[in-house]
Motif scaffolding. Structure first.
Motif, mmCIF file in Angstrom:
data_model
loop_
_atom_site.group_PDB
_atom_site.id
_atom_site.type_symbol
_atom_site.label_atom_id
_atom_site.label_comp_id
_atom_site.label_asym_id
_atom_site.label_seq_id
_atom_site.Cartn_x
_atom_site.Cartn_y
_atom_site.Cartn_z
ATOM 1 N N THR A 78 42.093 -10.741 -4.920
ATOM 2 C CA THR A 78 43.408 -11.184 -5.529
ATOM 3 C C THR A 78 43.737 -10.416 -6.646
ATOM 4 N N GLN A 79 45.094 -10.175 -6.504
ATOM 5 C CA GLN A 79 45.631 -9.244 -7.556
ATOM 6 C C GLN A 79 45.917 -10.201 -8.934
ATOM 7 N N GLN A 80 45.982 -11.512 -8.795
ATOM 8 C CA GLN A 80 46.221 -12.084 -10.189
ATOM 9 C C GLN A 80 45.654 -13.399 -9.705
ATOM 10 N N ILE A 81 44.690 -13.806 -10.889
ATOM 11 C CA ILE A 81 43.670 -14.752 -10.559
ATOM 12 C C ILE A 81 44.449 -16.159 -10.542
ATOM 13 N N PHE A 82 45.547 -16.197 -11.423
ATOM 14 C CA PHE A 82 46.521 -17.494 -11.567
ATOM 15 C C PHE A 82 47.017 -17.641 -10.272
ATOM 16 N N ALA A 83 47.449 -16.776 -9.289
ATOM 17 C CA ALA A 83 48.071 -16.711 -8.430
ATOM 18 C C ALA A 83 47.600 -16.391 -6.973
ATOM 19 N N ARG A 84 46.252 -16.972 -6.787
ATOM 20 C CA ARG A 84 45.510 -16.690 -5.627
ATOM 21 C C ARG A 84 46.198 -17.451 -4.373
ATOM 22 N N ARG A 85 46.195 -16.649 -3.368
ATOM 23 C CA ARG A 85 46.861 -17.300 -2.038
ATOM 24 C C ARG A 85 45.806 -18.498 -1.707
ATOM 25 N N ARG A 86 46.633 -19.586 -1.214
ATOM 26 C CA ARG A 86 45.785 -20.823 -0.949
ATOM 27 C C ARG A 86 46.797 -21.686 -0.007
ATOM 28 N N LEU A 87 45.871 -22.324 0.699
ATOM 29 C CA LEU A 87 46.493 -23.248 1.657
ATOM 30 C C LEU A 87 45.516 -24.669 1.389
#
Length: 167
Positions: A78-87
């Protein structure tokens, strides 16, 4: 390809990078439990887990046949820990009856994906397969980029806008 089309395409293949999913269940007494389970998924987005009857999440699914399932991007990618891709999916759970046609197909899918250990599970009486059927879901690809899974067609996304977005 538009940005939405690119996100729709990413959603279609997102779970392919995972061999297991985070499974959240609740006991009949309301006690939450988070665990994980290896899975296979069919074309209708049903998630199948092969689990031991001795595990807490299996006991919970027997008592309260609902689960939340989470697939989340690897922290190292991830590039930003607060905005991890998730489903995430909210699901109804049902136990597949052993040796039925569906159980045999899903068992074969597990064997193809995970190898000989599935042959061992098949012979253990406490192992069982649950079908987790999504009733809703959310795909988050970053800040301000959350998409609801269309409950009438689990292959389609709907962009979340405004105050109902919790990322």
């Amino acid at each position: 390809m538009s940005q939405f089309e690119a996100i729709q395409a990413a959603y279609q293949t997102f779970t392919e990078q995972f061999q297991s999913a985070v499974i959240s269940t609740v006991s009949k007494d309301g006690i939450p439990n988070a665990s994980y389970a290896p899975f296979v998924m069919d074309d209708l987005k049903n998630i199948y887990i092969y689990v031991s009857g001795l595990s807490t999440h299996t006991q919970n699914l027997n008592d309260v046949p609902k689960a939340s399932v989470l697939f989340v991007e690897d922290e190292s990618k991830t590039q930003q820990i607060f905005a991890r891709r998730r489903l995430s999916y909210e699901c109804n759970a049902s136990l597949l009856k052993r040796d039925t046609a569906t159980w045999m197909i899903v068992n074969s899918d597990f064997e193809a994906r995970f190898g000989n250990i599935i042959k061992l599970f098949r012979d253990l009486p406490d192992f069982r397969i649950f079908q987790l059927t999504p009733t809703s879901g959310r795909f988050v690809v970053g800040f301000g980029a959350a998409y609801e899974v269309d409950a009438t067609n689990l292959n389609k996304l709907i962009h979340v806008t405004g105050e109902n977005e919790d990322g």
